[in-house]
Motif scaffolding. Structure first.
Motif, PDB file in Angstrom:
ATOM      1  N   ARG A 182      49.775 145.005  10.505  1.00 51.58           N
ATOM      2  CA  ARG A 182      50.631 146.175  10.287  1.00 51.58           C
ATOM      3  C   ARG A 182      51.876 146.160  11.162  1.00 51.58           C
ATOM      4  O   ARG A 182      52.862 146.822  10.850  1.00 51.58           O
ATOM      5  N   GLY A 183      51.838 145.431  12.243  1.00 57.20           N
ATOM      6  CA  GLY A 183      53.007 145.327  13.106  1.00 57.20           C
ATOM      7  C   GLY A 183      53.764 144.023  12.952  1.00 57.20           C
ATOM      8  O   GLY A 183      54.519 143.645  13.848  1.00 57.20           O
ATOM      9  N   THR A 197      61.355 143.970  -0.034  1.00 57.43           N
ATOM     10  CA  THR A 197      60.466 145.076   0.347  1.00 57.43           C
ATOM     11  C   THR A 197      59.118 144.935  -0.346  1.00 57.43           C
ATOM     12  O   THR A 197      58.066 145.208   0.244  1.00 57.43           O
ATOM     13  N   GLY A 198      59.146 144.500  -1.595  1.00 61.05           N
ATOM     14  CA  GLY A 198      57.890 144.333  -2.326  1.00 61.05           C
ATOM     15  C   GLY A 198      56.991 143.298  -1.684  1.00 61.05           C
ATOM     16  O   GLY A 198      55.784 143.503  -1.565  1.00 61.05           O
ATOM     17  N   SER A 199      57.566 142.184  -1.249  1.00 59.35           N
ATOM     18  CA  SER A 199      56.771 141.148  -0.603  1.00 59.35           C
ATOM     19  C   SER A 199      56.234 141.640   0.738  1.00 59.35           C
ATOM     20  O   SER A 199      55.074 141.383   1.084  1.00 59.35           O
ATOM     21  N   LEU A 200      57.070 142.337   1.491  1.00 61.02           N
ATOM     22  CA  LEU A 200      56.610 142.901   2.764  1.00 61.02           C
ATOM     23  C   LEU A 200      55.458 143.869   2.543  1.00 61.02           C
ATOM     24  O   LEU A 200      54.436 143.814   3.233  1.00 61.02           O
ATOM     25  N   SER A 205      50.677 146.328   3.625  1.00 63.28           N
ATOM     26  CA  SER A 205      49.848 147.422   3.103  1.00 63.28           C
ATOM     27  C   SER A 205      48.648 146.910   2.323  1.00 63.28           C
ATOM     28  O   SER A 205      48.179 147.558   1.385  1.00 63.28           O
ATOM     29  N   LEU A 206      48.145 145.756   2.700  1.00 62.13           N
ATOM     30  CA  LEU A 206      47.018 145.153   1.988  1.00 62.13           C
ATOM     31  C   LEU A 206      45.814 146.094   2.028  1.00 62.13           C
ATOM     32  O   LEU A 206      45.303 146.418   3.098  1.00 62.13           O
ATOM     33  N   VAL A 231      48.097 134.997   4.264  1.00 67.85           N
ATOM     34  CA  VAL A 231      47.578 135.936   5.263  1.00 67.85           C
ATOM     35  C   VAL A 231      46.074 136.070   5.070  1.00 67.85           C
ATOM     36  O   VAL A 231      45.601 136.434   3.989  1.00 67.85           O
ATOM     37  N   ILE A 232      45.333 135.759   6.122  1.00 68.42           N
ATOM     38  CA  ILE A 232      43.873 135.821   6.111  1.00 68.42           C
ATOM     39  C   ILE A 232      43.449 136.922   7.080  1.00 68.42           C
ATOM     40  O   ILE A 232      43.923 136.962   8.221  1.00 68.42           O
ATOM     41  N   ARG A 233      42.576 137.786   6.641  1.00 65.13           N
ATOM     42  CA  ARG A 233      42.107 138.858   7.527  1.00 65.13           C
ATOM     43  C   ARG A 233      41.234 138.280   8.647  1.00 65.13           C
ATOM     44  O   ARG A 233      40.247 137.592   8.381  1.00 65.13           O
ATOM     45  N   GLY A 234      41.579 138.603   9.889  1.00 63.74           N
ATOM     46  CA  GLY A 234      40.791 138.143  11.018  1.00 63.74           C
ATOM     47  C   GLY A 234      39.452 138.824  11.125  1.00 63.74           C
ATOM     48  O   GLY A 234      38.533 138.316  11.789  1.00 63.74           O
TER      49      GLY A 234
END
Length: 318
Positions: A182-183, A197-200, A205-206, A231-234
């Motif tokens: 998120r940061g 903005t869409g890619s960000l 905001s996953l 991006v993989i969730r830790g």
């Protein structure tokens, strides 16, 4: 020339999404090369996760246990219960490599099956594994080994140059907890100047039911990838993290779509297989066969893919 989004692929609970836009530029074709050594960007200290991140970790551990209890997240690559023919392999290639399941409608991903062009990398892939501040040291060690081994495997399968380096990387693999991700807006803008903005929003905001994501970019108007962010969730337990690595890195090479008919495959929304299968290895071999050209339309690529699949199956998968 500004970078533009060409593909988004999101892995979720029994749902994978892929989006592509035909906006990219061609680059030179490298020789196949694998350099497994890796330099990892890692902060000097590890910050403790927030209560929200800890709650997510509990949720994903329970999810992994539930999937395993159902016999899902298989890692055997397929077996006697999952036979396929050259016809099936070619058909699945068309559905996965030459179709998009979603379209990018402004800042929204809208489901719509859409024919696309053949997309892949034509320049060497320089992969960087990067960790958020709250990823524990032992987890970093596990993930480094997992990504290094898998990157070498993908290079062998495709003949594509894939090196791990922090020198001008173009494929960023980010392992981030909720607090880290998120940061990460400023870092994402640094990686992809002019990112939309869409890619960000797709990354920052996953939602909880989307396990991981890859966004691939290009320059200009061809179908050659020039940059990608996975991006993989830790918070995922190890098997779910490895599953996300397998899926997102392979999708970031050009297998952008999923298909409920594909079996045995990780490019399916049923979560039966968690790790790259023999079937999926063959899809990658077809995708990077020199008889196919980046940017080919489906009508032109499909008959060539059928011939390649026939030859592969006749000679036996290797």
């Amino acid at each position: 020339m500004p970078l533009r989004i060409i593909q988004v692929a999101v892995a979720g609970l029994f749902a994978l999404m892929a989006v592509a836009c035909s906006e990219d530029v061609p680059v030179s074709v490298p020789s196949a090369e694998v350099r497994p050594q890796s330099r990892v960007v890692a902060p000097p200290t590890v910050t403790p996760p927030s209560a929200e991140s800890e709650a997510l970790a509990i949720y994903y551990r329970r999810l992994q246990n539930d999937l395993l209890a159902q016999g899902l997240l298989r890692g055997d690559g397929g077996g006697p219960d999952t036979p396929f023919t050259d016809t099936v392999l070619a058909r699945n290639f068309v559905r996965i490599a030459l179709f998009d399941e979603y379209v990018n409608d402004g800042d929204v991903l809208r489901p719509q099956a859409t024919l696309s062009r053949l997309r892949r990398w034509e320049q060497p892939i320089r992969m960087l594994l990067e960790f958020g501040n709250s990823i524990p040291t032992d987890q970093r060690t596990q993930d480094q080994a997992s990504v290094s081994a898998y990157a070498a495997r993908l290079a062998r399968l495709t003949g594509q140059s894939i090196t791990q380096t922090d020198q001008n990387p173009n494929f960023h693999v980010l392992i981030l907890n909720e607090d880290d991700r998120r940061g990460y807006a400023s870092r994402l803008r640094e990686i992809v100047p002019g990112i939309s903005t869409g890619s960000l929003n797709a990354i920052l905001s996953l939602p909880r039911d989307q396990l991981c994501i890859v966004v691939a970019f290009s320059e200009g108007g061809s179908a050659s990838y020039s940059k990608a962010i996975a991006v993989i969730r830790g918070e995922h337990p190890q098997l779910l993290r490895t599953s996300c690595v397998h899926e997102e890195l392979a999708q970031g090479l050009g297998l952008a779509n999923d298909s409920p008919q594909a079996r045995p495959s990780i490019f399916n929304d049923d979560e039966e297989f968690g790790l790259l299968t023999t079937h999926d290895e063959l899809l990658l071999r077809i995708l990077y066969d020199p008889r196919l050209r980046t940017g080919m339309a489906p009508a032109e690529a499909a008959p060539i893919a059928r011939q390649i699949a026939k030859e592969i199956m006749a000679s036996g998968p290797s």
